[in-house]
Design an enzyme around this catalytic site. Structure first.
Site, PDB file in Angstrom:
ATOM      1  N   GLY A 181       0.802  -1.231   0.000  1.00  0.00           N
ATOM      2  CA  GLY A 181       0.000   0.000   0.000  1.00  0.00           C
ATOM      3  C   GLY A 181       0.828   1.271   0.000  1.00  0.00           C
ATOM      4  O   GLY A 181       0.300   2.353   0.258  1.00  0.00           O
ATOM      5  N   LYS A 199       5.187  19.522  -3.933  1.00  0.00           N
ATOM      6  CA  LYS A 199       5.513  19.827  -2.531  1.00  0.00           C
ATOM      7  C   LYS A 199       6.669  20.830  -2.462  1.00  0.00           C
ATOM      8  O   LYS A 199       6.671  21.741  -1.630  1.00  0.00           O
ATOM      9  CB  LYS A 199       5.886  18.535  -1.795  1.00  0.00           C
ATOM     10  CG  LYS A 199       4.703  17.578  -1.684  1.00  0.00           C
ATOM     11  CD  LYS A 199       5.142  16.202  -1.228  1.00  0.00           C
ATOM     12  CE  LYS A 199       3.978  15.238  -1.162  1.00  0.00           C
ATOM     13  NZ  LYS A 199       4.390  13.848  -0.944  1.00  0.00           N
ATOM     14  N   GLY A 297      -0.187   8.434   4.471  1.00  0.00           N
ATOM     15  CA  GLY A 297      -0.941   7.461   5.260  1.00  0.00           C
ATOM     16  C   GLY A 297      -2.150   8.102   5.911  1.00  0.00           C
ATOM     17  O   GLY A 297      -2.184   9.313   6.138  1.00  0.00           O
TER      18      GLY A 297
HETATM   19  N1  LIG Z   1      -3.125   9.411   0.907  1.00  0.00           N
HETATM   20  C1  LIG Z   1      -2.159  10.091   1.514  1.00  0.00           C
HETATM   21  O1  LIG Z   1      -1.381   9.533   2.294  1.00  0.00           O
HETATM   22  C2  LIG Z   1      -2.020  11.566   1.286  1.00  0.00           C
HETATM   23  C3  LIG Z   1      -0.976  12.274   1.929  1.00  0.00           C
HETATM   24  C4  LIG Z   1      -0.875  13.652   1.760  1.00  0.00           C
HETATM   25  C5  LIG Z   1      -1.783  14.309   0.943  1.00  0.00           C
HETATM   26  N2  LIG Z   1      -2.764  13.605   0.297  1.00  0.00           N
HETATM   27  C6  LIG Z   1      -3.707  14.339  -0.540  1.00  0.00           C
HETATM   28  O2  LIG Z   1      -4.989  14.264   0.063  1.00  0.00           O
HETATM   29  C7  LIG Z   1      -6.016  14.268  -0.929  1.00  0.00           C
HETATM   30  C8  LIG Z   1      -6.891  13.034  -0.746  1.00  0.00           C
HETATM   31  O3  LIG Z   1      -6.110  11.880  -0.905  1.00  0.00           O
HETATM   32  P1  LIG Z   1      -6.666  10.434  -0.530  1.00  0.00           P
HETATM   33  O4  LIG Z   1      -5.487   9.527  -0.558  1.00  0.00           O
HETATM   34  O5  LIG Z   1      -7.494  10.503   0.691  1.00  0.00           O
HETATM   35  O6  LIG Z   1      -7.586  10.126  -1.788  1.00  0.00           O
HETATM   36  P2  LIG Z   1      -8.635   8.919  -1.957  1.00  0.00           P
HETATM   37  O7  LIG Z   1      -8.409   7.878  -0.944  1.00  0.00           O
HETATM   38  O8  LIG Z   1      -8.615   8.557  -3.400  1.00  0.00           O
HETATM   39  O9  LIG Z   1     -10.056   9.604  -1.606  1.00  0.00           O
HETATM   40  C9  LIG Z   1     -10.528  10.684  -2.350  1.00  0.00           C
HETATM   41  C10 LIG Z   1     -11.900  11.076  -1.868  1.00  0.00           C
HETATM   42  O10 LIG Z   1     -12.297  12.247  -2.575  1.00  0.00           O
HETATM   43  C11 LIG Z   1     -13.649  12.095  -2.965  1.00  0.00           C
HETATM   44  N3  LIG Z   1     -13.940  13.014  -4.069  1.00  0.00           N
HETATM   45  C12 LIG Z   1     -13.381  13.105  -5.295  1.00  0.00           C
HETATM   46  N4  LIG Z   1     -13.915  14.131  -5.986  1.00  0.00           N
HETATM   47  C13 LIG Z   1     -14.824  14.704  -5.166  1.00  0.00           C
HETATM   48  C14 LIG Z   1     -15.701  15.790  -5.283  1.00  0.00           C
HETATM   49  N5  LIG Z   1     -15.753  16.546  -6.387  1.00  0.00           N
HETATM   50  N6  LIG Z   1     -16.503  16.099  -4.234  1.00  0.00           N
HETATM   51  C15 LIG Z   1     -16.472  15.366  -3.106  1.00  0.00           C
HETATM   52  N7  LIG Z   1     -15.654  14.312  -2.918  1.00  0.00           N
HETATM   53  C16 LIG Z   1     -14.842  13.994  -3.949  1.00  0.00           C
HETATM   54  C17 LIG Z   1     -13.762  10.648  -3.293  1.00  0.00           C
HETATM   55  O11 LIG Z   1     -15.125  10.296  -3.307  1.00  0.00           O
HETATM   56  P3  LIG Z   1     -15.616   8.831  -3.780  1.00  0.00           P
HETATM   57  O12 LIG Z   1     -15.086   7.887  -2.733  1.00  0.00           O
HETATM   58  O13 LIG Z   1     -17.077   8.943  -3.730  1.00  0.00           O
HETATM   59  O14 LIG Z   1     -15.027   8.582  -5.120  1.00  0.00           O
HETATM   60  C18 LIG Z   1     -12.976  10.028  -2.131  1.00  0.00           C
HETATM   61  O15 LIG Z   1     -13.803   9.911  -0.993  1.00  0.00           O
HETATM   62  C19 LIG Z   1      -5.280  14.313  -2.272  1.00  0.00           C
HETATM   63  O16 LIG Z   1      -5.170  15.651  -2.676  1.00  0.00           O
HETATM   64  C20 LIG Z   1      -3.892  13.777  -1.941  1.00  0.00           C
HETATM   65  O17 LIG Z   1      -2.900  14.253  -2.806  1.00  0.00           O
HETATM   66  C21 LIG Z   1      -2.889  12.255   0.448  1.00  0.00           C
END
Ligand SMILES: NC(=O)c1ccc[n+]([C@@H]2O[C@H](COP(=O)([O-])OP(=O)(O)OC[C@H]3O[C@@H](n4cnc5c(N)ncnc54)[C@H](OP(=O)(O)O)[C@@H]3O)[C@@H](O)[C@H]2O)c1
Length: 395
Positions: A181, A199, A297
Site C-alpha cells: 500500500g 511539494k 498514510g
Molecule cells: N493518501 C495520503 O497519504 C495523502 C498524503 C498527503 C496528501 N494527500 C492528498 O490528500 C487528498 C486526498 O487523498 P486520498 O489519498 O485521501 O484520496 P482517496 O483515498 O482517493 O479519496 C478521495 C476522496 O475524494 C472524494 N472526491 C473526489 N472528488 C470529489 C468531489 N468533487 N466532491 C467530493 N468528494 C470527492 C472521493 O469520493 P468517492 O469515494 O465517492 O469517489 C474520495 O472519498 C489528495 O489531494 C492527496 O494528494 C494524500
C-alpha cells in the site's frame, strides 16, 4: 479539563485521508469538532459505508452560511480548486491536503487570500506529518535560509530503499511497495517526481518567498536508474535518493529541482528509509536542522489535517513573511549543477553541453561526470526521458 469551543466543519472527501481525519475526531470528542456534512463523489464507493453523514451534493457544504470551516481532502484537482475559490472567495477557512491544486494555483490562491480575508491551511500537503510549512513560515520567518532539501515522496523512497537495502531490482521493489500500500497501481506521479515537485513548490514559497510554477522546474524521476548506476553508487559509498532541492546562493539566485541524487552516509537524508520523509533545512543562524517522519498514510495525514483545523480556531493562517517582504531572491534556472549522466553507447549527448570532468565506461553503457547548466536538463527533459539515459545529481 480544558474544553474547546465547538467548531462545525464541512468535509469534502472520505477516502484515505478523509477517513483518517474523521476517525481521529471521533476518538477525540473533547476537541469539539463536529462533522455533520461530508460530501463524496461516487455513491457506488460508499454502499458499505456506515457513516450516516455522507452526501453527494457540494452545496450542502458550500451554500451553508453557518459552515465557516471546510476541510477538502479529495482526489480531483479541478473540483478542489473550485472548492478553494468558493471558500476563500467567501472569506471562510479552508484546510486542504491537495499539493497539486496548491502548487499549480499558488499565485491565484495567495491573491484571493489577501483580497478576501479568508484563511488557508495546508500542512498535510507537504511531507504530511512533518510540520515543515509551519516551521518555515513561522520559525524561519525572519531568518535567511540557505537551502531546503527533502525526501518528499514515500513511494519513490520505499522503492529506492528496497533497491539499496534489500538488493531488489526496480520492478521487485515497486511490486513490494504496491503490495504493502505504499505505491498506487499507477505510480507515475510518484516515481516521475511530480508529487515531490508540487511539494517543493509549496515549501519553496515559504522558505524563500518566491512563487514558482511547477512546470518551470526541472524534475526527473527514478524510473531510469539502471544497474550500472546502482553499482557505481555502491562502489563510491553513495545511495541514490529522489531529492527535492531548493537553495539560494550569495547573489540571491534560487536553484530548484527534483531529481535522483547521490547521497553519502554523512548526510541526514541517507538515513531516511522506506516510506518515510525527511527534510534538511540549512539556515543562516540555526545551521542545519533535520526533520523526519511519516509523509503519507491515513492517520499521519489525518493528524496533520486535524492540527490545521485546531490551528484555524486561533490563528489567521500562515504569515507569508518572506512572500510579503521585498525579496532579492530570484529563481534562476541558468545555474550549474554537478551531475552524472549515464547513456547508451549509441547516444550522442553533446547537445547537453556538459563540462566533462571524468569519463566512465561500463559493459553496455558510458557515463560522464561533470557540470551542466540546469536549463539544458530542463530543455532536453523529454529527450532524456525517451532515451536510455540516466541523470543523477551530486549533492
Ligand atoms: N493518501 C495520503 O497519504 C495523502 C498524503 C498527503 C496528501 N494527500 C492528498 O490528500 C487528498 C486526498 O487523498 P486520498 O489519498 O485521501 O484520496 P482517496 O483515498 O482517493 O479519496 C478521495 C476522496 O475524494 C472524494 N472526491 C473526489 N472528488 C470529489 C468531489 N468533487 N466532491 C467530493 N468528494 C470527492 C472521493 O469520493 P468517492 O469515494 O465517492 O469517489 C474520495 O472519498 C489528495 O489531494 C492527496 O494528494 C494524500
Amino acid at each position: 479539563m480544558i474544553t474547546e469551543t465547538e467548531l462545525n466543519i464541512g468535509l469534502f472527501g472520505y477516502g484515505v485521508v478523509g477517513k483518517g481525519f474523521y476517525n481521529l475526531i471521533q476518538l477525540h470528542p473533547e476537541l469539539a469538532i463536529n462533522t455533520q456534512q461530508i460530501v463524496v463523489k461516487h455513491e457506488a464507493n460508499h454502499l458499505l459505508d456506515e457513516n450516516q453523514n455522507l452526501s453527494y451534493e457540494a452545496n450542502i457544504i458550500l451554500a451553508d452560511t453557518n459552515l465557516k470551516t471546510v476541510v477538502e481532502v479529495i482526489n480531483n484537482n479541478n473540483d478542489a480548486l473550485a472548492i478553494a475559490k468558493k471558500v476563500l472567495g467567501d472569506g471562510n477557512t479552508l484546510v486542504t491536503a491537495n499539493k497539486r491544486m496548491l502548487a499549480e494555483n499558488f499565485e491565484e490562491l495567495y491573491a484571493l487570500l489577501k483580497s478576501n480575508g479568508g484563511k488557508l491551511f495546508y500542512e498535510a500537503s507537504s511531507a504530511a506529518s512533518i510540520p515543515i510549512i509551519k516551521i518555515l513560515d513561522e520559525y524561519f520567518a525572519n531568518e535567511n535560509i540557505h537551502s531546503v532539501e527533502g525526501i518528499l515522496n514515500g513511494t519513490s523512497n520505499y522503492i529506492l530503499s528496497g533497491i539499496f537495502n534489500q538488493n531488489l531490482n526496480y520492478n521487485q521493489a515497486l511490486k513490494q511497495a504496491q503490495e504493502l500500500g505504499f505505491a498506487e497501481s499507477d505510480p507515475t506521479l510518484d516515481v516521475e517526481g511530480l508529487d515531490a515537485l508540487n511539494k517543493l513548490v509549496i515549501i519553496n514559497a515559504h522558505a524563500f518567498g518566491v512563487i514558482v510554477k511547477p512546470t518551470d522546474v526541472f524534475n526527473y524521476g527514478i524510473t531510469r536508474i539502471g544497474n550500472d548506476d546502482i553499482l557505481y553508487a555502491k562502489n563510491n559509498g553513495f545511495i541514490i535518493k529522489l531529492v527535492a532541492h531548493a537553495s539560494v546562493n550569495i547573489q540571491g539566485k534560487l536553484l530548484l529541482y527534483v531529481a535522483p541524487q547521490f547521497v553519502k552516509s554523512s548526510e541526514q537524508l541517507y538515513h531516511v528509509n522506506a516510506e518515510n520523509n525527511g527534510v534538511v533545512v540549512n539556515a543562516e543562524f540555526s545551521g542545519e536542522q533535520f526533520y523526519y517522519g511519516k509523509g503519507a498514510g491515513s492517520k499521519p495525514t489525518g493528524a496533520a489535517v486535524l492540527a490545521d483545523v485546531i490551528s484555524s480556531k486561533k490563528s489567521n493562517g500562515y504569515g507569508y513573511t518572506k512572500l510579503r517582504k521585498q525579496n532579492f531572491i530570484k529563481y534562476d534556472i541558468f545555474q550549474q549543477v554537478k551531475v552524472y549522466v549515464r547513456y547508451n553507447k549509441n547516444i550522442d549527448i553533446d547537445l547537453l553541453e556538459l563540462d566533462i570532468e571524468e569519463n566512465l565506461s561500463f559493459e553496455n553503457s558510458r557515463a560522464v561526470k561533470g557540470k551542466i547548466y540546469l536549463n539544458k536538463l530542463y530543455e532536453y527533459k523529454n529527450w532524456l526521458e525517451s532515451n536510455d539515459i540516466s541523470v543523477i545529481i551530486f549533492s
